[in-house]
Design an enzyme around this catalytic site. Structure first.
Site, PDB file in Angstrom:
ATOM      1  N   ASP A   1      13.261   2.114  -9.099  1.00 58.43           N
ATOM      2  CA  ASP A   1      14.307   1.093  -9.189  1.00 58.43           C
ATOM      3  C   ASP A   1      14.098  -0.035  -8.188  1.00 58.43           C
ATOM      4  OD1 ASP A   1      15.587   2.398 -11.246  1.00 58.43           O
ATOM      5  OD2 ASP A   1      16.818   3.595  -9.888  1.00 58.43           O
ATOM      6  N   HIS A   6       9.354   4.219 -14.049  1.00 52.59           N
ATOM      7  CA  HIS A   6       9.633   3.099 -13.141  1.00 52.59           C
ATOM      8  C   HIS A   6      10.268   3.605 -11.858  1.00 52.59           C
ATOM      9  CE1 HIS A   6      13.478   3.770 -15.170  1.00 52.59           C
ATOM     10  NE2 HIS A   6      14.059   3.210 -14.122  1.00 52.59           N
ATOM     11  N   HIS A  59      10.800   7.472 -12.283  1.00 50.58           N
ATOM     12  CA  HIS A  59      11.653   8.240 -13.200  1.00 50.58           C
ATOM     13  C   HIS A  59      11.684   7.554 -14.555  1.00 50.58           C
ATOM     14  CE1 HIS A  59      14.273   5.306 -11.199  1.00 50.58           C
ATOM     15  NE2 HIS A  59      14.977   5.269 -12.322  1.00 50.58           N
ATOM     16  N   ARG A  65      26.455   4.695 -11.035  1.00 52.70           N
ATOM     17  CA  ARG A  65      25.158   4.491 -10.381  1.00 52.70           C
ATOM     18  C   ARG A  65      25.363   3.751  -9.071  1.00 52.70           C
ATOM     19  NH1 ARG A  65      20.909   0.427 -10.920  1.00 52.70           N
ATOM     20  NH2 ARG A  65      18.863   1.372 -11.142  1.00 52.70           N
TER      21      ARG A  65
END
Ligand code: OGA
Ligand code: MN
Length: 281
Positions: free
Chosen positions: A108, A106, A256, A272
């Site tokens: 983000d 995917h 990723h 994150r």
């Protein structure tokens, strides 16, 4: 004189940044060098010591404006732009959904009209083995397509949804407010990088639902064909985590995924930060 070195992985993508004093990252010449390296290599691995959420936000800010992520329950509290991703596997089945969802390829934030251009992950706790994060070079994947396929997909647009029956796993539940913030959006299937004009496939196996203007069966067949192409190992590279690593990737030209192969109960905790992006074209 700076001893900063940009060492390419010599694999499908990525470079390791050596000799960086993280406190110096906001210096314009250093930030510019790292920004350029990210555009060239699409993934930067930056070893160092664990940072506080404030330090992580300030570090990420060298690459652009940190932005707050959708799911409120992940926010770190003290610093809203830093969320905490706990991907520890729980024997009682309470493992966070986003950890399992990240198991497939995917990019983000593609369920937003303006997705984050980059994501920074900073490891706080890692399991004793496994849990590598894999990256796929979508610029190389696009360039390796047969010319006939390039012509066929040129100009096509696709619907990205928070969830789609095409995805292997279901996503985390959203609050009513979060649902209202995530209507389906449309993006080009081939994306042009705003910094260098280079094209990349823009796919997301967790969110990409269908191609605009195609019957479901035809759309599924084309998406399956492109997915099979991107699953070829020649486009892939794995980051093996050490505590304190800061890893940043370009969501505009990569996908990723994480190997969910690490021991049950061993902590896997990351900070994150998403970096503000631009509308795909
Ligand atoms: C993410 C993600 C993978 C990992 O944070 O967006 O997909 O290895 N993480 O934790
Ligand atoms: Mn992700």
């Amino acid at each position: 004189m700076s001893t900063l070195r940009i060492v390419p992985t010599n694999a499908a993508l990525g470079a390791r940044i050596e000799g960086l004093d993280r406190t110096q990252i906001a210096r314009p010449e250093i930030a510019a060098m790292l920004h350029k390296a990210l555009g060239d290599h699409l993934l930067l691995e930056i070893p160092g010591e664990p940072m506080t959420p404030q330090q992580t936000r300030d570090f990420a800010a060298a690459f652009g404006a940190p932005r707050i992520q959708l799911l409120r329950y992940k926010h770190s509290g003290e610093v809203p732009e830093v969320s905490v991703m706990v991907s520890t596997l729980m024997a009682d089945g309470t493992t966070d959904k986003t950890a399992l969802r990240a198991e497939d390829w995917h990019t983000d934030d593609s369920y937003f009209q303006t997705p984050a251009k980059a994501t920074l992950l900073h490891s706080i706790d890692i399991p004793s083995r496994g849990g590598d994060t894999w990256f796929c070079n979508m610029r190389a994947a696009y360039e390796a397509l047969p010319e006939a396929t390039k012509r066929r997909i040129d100009g096509l647009r696709a619907i990205h949804a928070y969830d789609t029956s095409r995805a292997r796993n279901r996503p985390s539940a959203r609050t009513a407010q979060e649902i209202a913030e995530t209507p389906d959006v449309e993006h080009p299937l081939v994306r042009t990088h705003p910094d260098n004009g280079r094209k990349a496939l823009y796919l997301n196996f967790n969110r990409l639902d269908r191609i605009v203007g195609m019957e479901r069966a035809e759309s599924d067949a084309l998406l399956d064909e492109l997915a099979a192409h991107c699953r070829k190992p020649e486009f892939h590279y794995a980051h093996k985590w050490a505590v304190g690593d800061a890893v940043i990737w370009d969501n505009r030209a990569t996908m990723h995924r994480v190997d969910v192969d690490y021991p049950m109960g061993e902590k896997r905790v990351m900070q994150r930060v998403l970096i503000e992006g631009d509308r795909p074209f």
